[in-house]
Design an enzyme around this catalytic site. Structure first.
Site, PDB file in Angstrom:
ATOM      1  N   LYS B  69     -33.774  -7.775  55.694  1.00 32.89           N
ATOM      2  CA  LYS B  69     -33.121  -7.793  54.374  1.00 32.89           C
ATOM      3  C   LYS B  69     -33.861  -9.063  53.376  1.00 32.89           C
ATOM      4  O   LYS B  69     -34.170 -10.201  53.851  1.00 32.89           O
ATOM      5  CB  LYS B  69     -31.823  -8.044  54.247  1.00 32.89           C
ATOM      6  N   SER B 144     -25.116  -4.098  49.557  1.00 32.28           N
ATOM      7  CA  SER B 144     -26.362  -4.503  48.899  1.00 32.28           C
ATOM      8  C   SER B 144     -27.519  -4.652  49.713  1.00 32.28           C
ATOM      9  O   SER B 144     -28.819  -4.528  49.695  1.00 32.28           O
ATOM     10  CB  SER B 144     -26.219  -5.827  48.331  1.00 32.28           C
ATOM     11  N   SER B 168     -21.538  -5.598  52.139  1.00 30.80           N
ATOM     12  CA  SER B 168     -22.906  -5.281  52.285  1.00 30.80           C
ATOM     13  C   SER B 168     -23.784  -4.674  53.179  1.00 30.80           C
ATOM     14  O   SER B 168     -24.834  -4.094  53.051  1.00 30.80           O
ATOM     15  CB  SER B 168     -23.580  -6.265  51.340  1.00 30.80           C
TER      16      SER B 168
END
Lengths: 93, 475
Positions: B69, B144, B168
């Site tokens: 990420k 996210s 997330s």
């Protein structure tokens, strides 16, 4: 209720420039979220202690020993705005 | 080479051919991607794989590719957090989890798309455009860590790292039909992860199956002196992979099946709980009365911490800088132009919640409610071994459907954010489908009892086939 003046003041506190049109938009959206937050008022919490952190660790210390830090050129590598080994910014005020 | 492989299969393939060939194959799949899951594809991945082939690395992930990420620092790769304000920023140090992965021999494929500064439930707020859900390209992958979930679901990486502040990792895992774990707070070091709400967030793995989650956890978890909340739990994650739930007590909190839940989601999750019953576990309904206040408490705390953490982005030392005559105007303009709407909204709300006159009404109140939510978890988990509930109340929604109404979007975190307030571990595993979209079962455990969480998740997987289904859009 947050007013237009409140939004301008928060924008100043948060150092985010907000124009006239945005002030109105933020006012509406922030108020709808704050109204939702208001539901917490119905829960009595006078005798409840706050939880800042769930990790059960206290007083995390280490020996006060000087260690290697990032070299100056590495620290400055991510900006074009530099001069004499320092970050260059516009004048204050 | 198969498009979707477990880590064990990837390792087998590396033995048969080479790390270089395996990495090249993943890069080829990424090249044809329809998801916009990556924001940076590493130009060093092949070189890294070749080096592992040449030097014969013995690590547990020797030559195995992974996606990261874009809020986790990797030396030499841009770290944007999905934001214009960090445009061009390349970290000079590796996050603790990256050091661990590299020491284990992993090959970093690239950085994955995310909601700007990890604030969102849909991966629509990224400066680099939204990521698409591989099951339906018109839908969001969840957020996210939507990029990380989408690339795993689409076969563009065998597994990935995300971060979970209010759901997330678990939300996109549920929406994309993959497995995602939010470890106990403190189990994985946050050193080198860009802070959003640091009392809530944890790095977590996403994979196609529970075994790969355990493999990754064995590599990344453990004590790090550079994170003052780091705890060495001594958990051996792969050893938890036992196909047996005999005698396990499951609590089903009724508050997680609230108003607005999609009927097919409820049906699939209740079906999963009955599956556990047929495998020898018992279940009972439990009540967690303060859960309904968790979402408001969570957002106040997250926004307050964000307003403080994001104060460091001022255009002085890295990233985007707006032109202005004086310093104050430079900072205000940089932040106005560099941050997206949702990030600014949260900074403003957080600033308000912490400001003079409102601190007690919002921030302190939220911290007290956090105590009550945590007590609900303590109480429920003193009677049962695990709690089970839907991860998300609904399947993936359409891109653009909720983005204009922040409150509606915030409400989608209702079942995941209480876990972050309490700091307990929680995993999302695929447990069914509705109209071709995946549904996630959420399994929550006691702090540092990832072993029971993983054992339950593994047993479910061994006795069902939901996790073997692949999205049609990308085949």
């Amino acid at each position: 209720m947050i007013t237009k003046e409140d939004v301008e003041h928060i924008g100043w506190l948060a150092r985010i420039e907000i124009n006239e049109q945005e002030t109105v938009e933020y006012m509406e959206k922030l108020n709808s979220v704050l109204e939702y937050f208001g539901q917490l008022d119905e829960l009595p919490t006078e005798d409840v202690a706050p939880t800042y952190h769930v990790a059960e660790v206290y007083n995390v210390f280490r020996e006060d020993v000087a260690e290697e830090c990032l070299p100056q050129e590495v620290v400055l590598a991510n900006t074009e705005h530099k001069q004499d080994g320092a970050f260059r910014v516009p004048k204050i005020g | 080479m198969a498009k979707w492989m477990s880590v064990a299969q990837v390792k087998e393939k590396i033995k048969e051919s080479s790390a270089e060939e395996v990495t090249a194959r993943y890069l080829e799949v990424i090249g044809k991607s329809k998801t916009n899951g990556y924001v940076t594809v590493s130009d060093k991945a092949l070189e890294q794989a070749k080096k592992i082939d040449a030097e014969g690395h013995e690590g547990p992930l020797a030559g195995v590719p992974i996606a990261i990420k874009d809020n986790i620092s990797v030396v030499g790769l841009p770290n944007s957090c999905g934001s214009k304000i960090l445009e061009g920023y390349v970290p000079p140090f590796n996050a603790h989890v990256i050091e661990k992965l590299l020491a284990a021999g992993a090959v970093i494929l690239g950085k994955t798309n995310m909601d700007e500064f990890a604030m969102g439930s849909s991966t629509e707020t990224s400066y680099f455009g939204p990521t698409a859900n591989p099951w339906d390209l018109e839908r969001v992958p969840g957020g996210s860590s939507g990029g990380s979930a989408a690339v795993v679901a689409a076969g563009e990486a065998p597994f990935a790292l995300g971060s979970d502040t209010g759901g997330s990792v678990r939300c996109p895992a549920a929406f994309c039909g993959v497995v995602g774990l939010k470890p106990t707070y403190g189990a994985v070091s946050r050193y080198g992860v860009v802070a959003y709400a640091n009392s809530l967030e944890q790095v977590g793995p996403l994979a196609n199956n529970v075994e790969d989650i355990a493999v990754l956890m064995d590599v990344i978890a453990g004590y790090d002196r550079r994170d003052s909340t780091s705890i060495d739990s001594k958990t051996e994650y792969q050893k938890a992979l036992v196909n047996d739930v005999q005698g396990l007590k499951i609590g089903v909190p009724k508050e997680f099946f609230g108003e607005g839940i999609h009927p097919d989601v409820e049906k699939a999750v209740r079906g999963a709980i009955h599956k556990y019953e047929s495998l020898g576990a018992t279940w009972e309904e439990v009540s967690m009365p303060n859960i309904k206040y968790a979402l408001a408490s969570y957002y106040i705390i997250a926004m307050s911490e964000a307003s403080s953490n994001l104060a460091r982005f001022d255009g002085t030392r890295y990233g985007f800088r707006a032109n202005a005559e004086n310093w104050h105007a430079m900072v205000s303009k940089t932040r106005a132009e560099g941050f997206g709407t949702e990030v600014k909204r949260r900074i403003l709300l957080g600033t308000y919640a912490l400001s003079a006159g409102y601190h007690d009404k919002y921030y302190l109140k939220a911290l007290k409610v956090r105590t009550l939510v945590k007590q609900d978890f303590d109480k429920a988990l003193s009677k049962v071994d695990l709690l089970m509930a839907p991860t998300m109340p609904n399947p993936a929604f359409k891109i653009g459907e909720k983005i204009e109404d922040p409150l509606t979007l915030y409400l989608s975190d209702v079942n995941t954010c209480p876990i972050n307030l309490a700091g307990v571990p929680s995993i999302s595993v695929p447990c069914g489908f509705t109209d071709g979209l995946p549904i996630g079962l959420q399994i929550m455990g006691k702090p540092f009892d990832e072993s029971t969480v993983l054992r339950a998740a593994y047993t479910f997987e061994q006795n069902t086939d939901h996790h073997t289904k692949r999205p049609p859009e990308v085949e």
